[in-house]
Enzyme design. Structure first.
Site, PDB file in Angstrom:
ATOM      1  CG  ASP A  60      46.551 168.726  22.005  1.00  0.00           C
ATOM      2  OD1 ASP A  60      46.345 169.017  23.186  1.00  0.00           O
ATOM      3  OD2 ASP A  60      47.412 169.503  21.501  1.00  0.00           O
ATOM      4  CG  ASP A  87      52.132 166.358  29.420  1.00  0.00           C
ATOM      5  OD1 ASP A  87      52.567 165.506  29.915  1.00  0.00           O
ATOM      6  OD2 ASP A  87      53.002 167.437  29.004  1.00  0.00           O
ATOM      7  CB  SER A  88      51.114 168.999  33.505  1.00  0.00           C
ATOM      8  OG  SER A  88      50.300 170.234  33.143  1.00  0.00           O
ATOM      9  CG  LEU A 123      42.149 169.483  29.390  1.00  0.00           C
ATOM     10  CD1 LEU A 123      42.079 167.882  29.239  1.00  0.00           C
ATOM     11  CD2 LEU A 123      40.818 170.258  28.657  1.00  0.00           C
ATOM     12  NE  ARG A 163      50.297 173.469  15.008  1.00  0.00           N
ATOM     13  CZ  ARG A 163      49.984 173.461  16.228  1.00  0.00           C
ATOM     14  NH1 ARG A 163      49.726 172.381  16.913  1.00  0.00           N
ATOM     15  NH2 ARG A 163      50.827 174.477  16.844  1.00  0.00           N
TER      16      ARG A 163
END
Ligand code: 5GP
Ligand code: MG
Length: 195
Positions: free
Chosen positions: A100, A103-104, A108, A165
């Site tokens: 989705d 971010d940090s 992933l 969501r």
């Protein structure tokens, strides 16, 4: 629960639909004829996954992984747990990870490490959103839907405390305790771009 100051629309549903179609075309043309294993990171990416794969005409298999980040005692750093791993045999297969939001980079990085260890023929990443911020771990997805500022967003699969969501668009959620009273009404409008 935190009080929510405001929820402001950011990316309209119609723009999302257009962009997802573009991504699907790009992914398809990069994998002509070949079978692709798509591994989706639950649960924020399920709506993006559903829209993306239905626009692709190449043979694909769909698998899922679930990774949860949690903080233990206040001083313990954020750690990642793989709650459910993928079940496809990905060795020598072309694999696409779908998530989705980047971010940090920690989520992933963990997913790419686990999937990469199974020696796929190729391993690429597709994220619906990428936040403009300094990452803990540098990740460069081959496919990015939109670049957004470092705000907390909901909708199109992304949640806040399990809610929102099902919004068909992306919205910025402003939480009461993150804003000083002086900032009210003076916050800049958020923007989004495509890479
Ligand atoms: P990372 O490991 O890259 O820091 O975080 C990735 C995960 O954190 C995303 O898959 C998502 O579940 C969650 N996350 C990060 N930023 C946001 C945000 O703005 N909104 C929501 N709803 N989830 C986010
Ligand atoms: Mg996620």
């Amino acid at each position: 629960m935190l009080s929510i100051d405001s929820i402001e629309p950011l990316i309209p549903a119609a723009r999302i639909e257009e962009r997802v179609a573009e991504l699907a075309r790009q992914i398809q043309s990069d994998h002509p004829g070949g079978e692709l294993v798509v591994i989706s990171v639950l649960g924020g990416s399920v709506i993006f996954l559903a829209d993306l794969v239905r626009k692709m005409k190449i043979p694909i298999r769909i698998d899922t992984m679930s990774v949860s980040s949690y903080t233990g005692k206040a001083v313990v750093p954020r750690r990642l747990r793989v709650l459910k791993t993928f079940s496809e045999d990905v060795r020598n297969k072309h694999v696409l990870i779908v998530d989705d939001i980047l971010d940090s980079g920690a989520t992933l990085a963990a997913v790419l490490r686990d999937v990469g260890a199974m020696r796929p023929a190729s391993l690429k990443t597709c994220v619906f959103l990428r936040k403009k911020r300094q990452r803990k771990i540098e990740i460069s997805p081959e496919y990015v839907g939109f670049d957004i500022e470092d705000n907390f967003v909901v909708g199109y699969g992304l949640d806040y405390d399990g809610m929102y969501r099902n919004l068909p668009h992306i919205a910025v959620l402003k939480k009461g305790h993150l804003q000083s009273p002086q900032a009210e009404g003076t916050t800049e409008r958020s923007t989004f771009t495509t890479p």
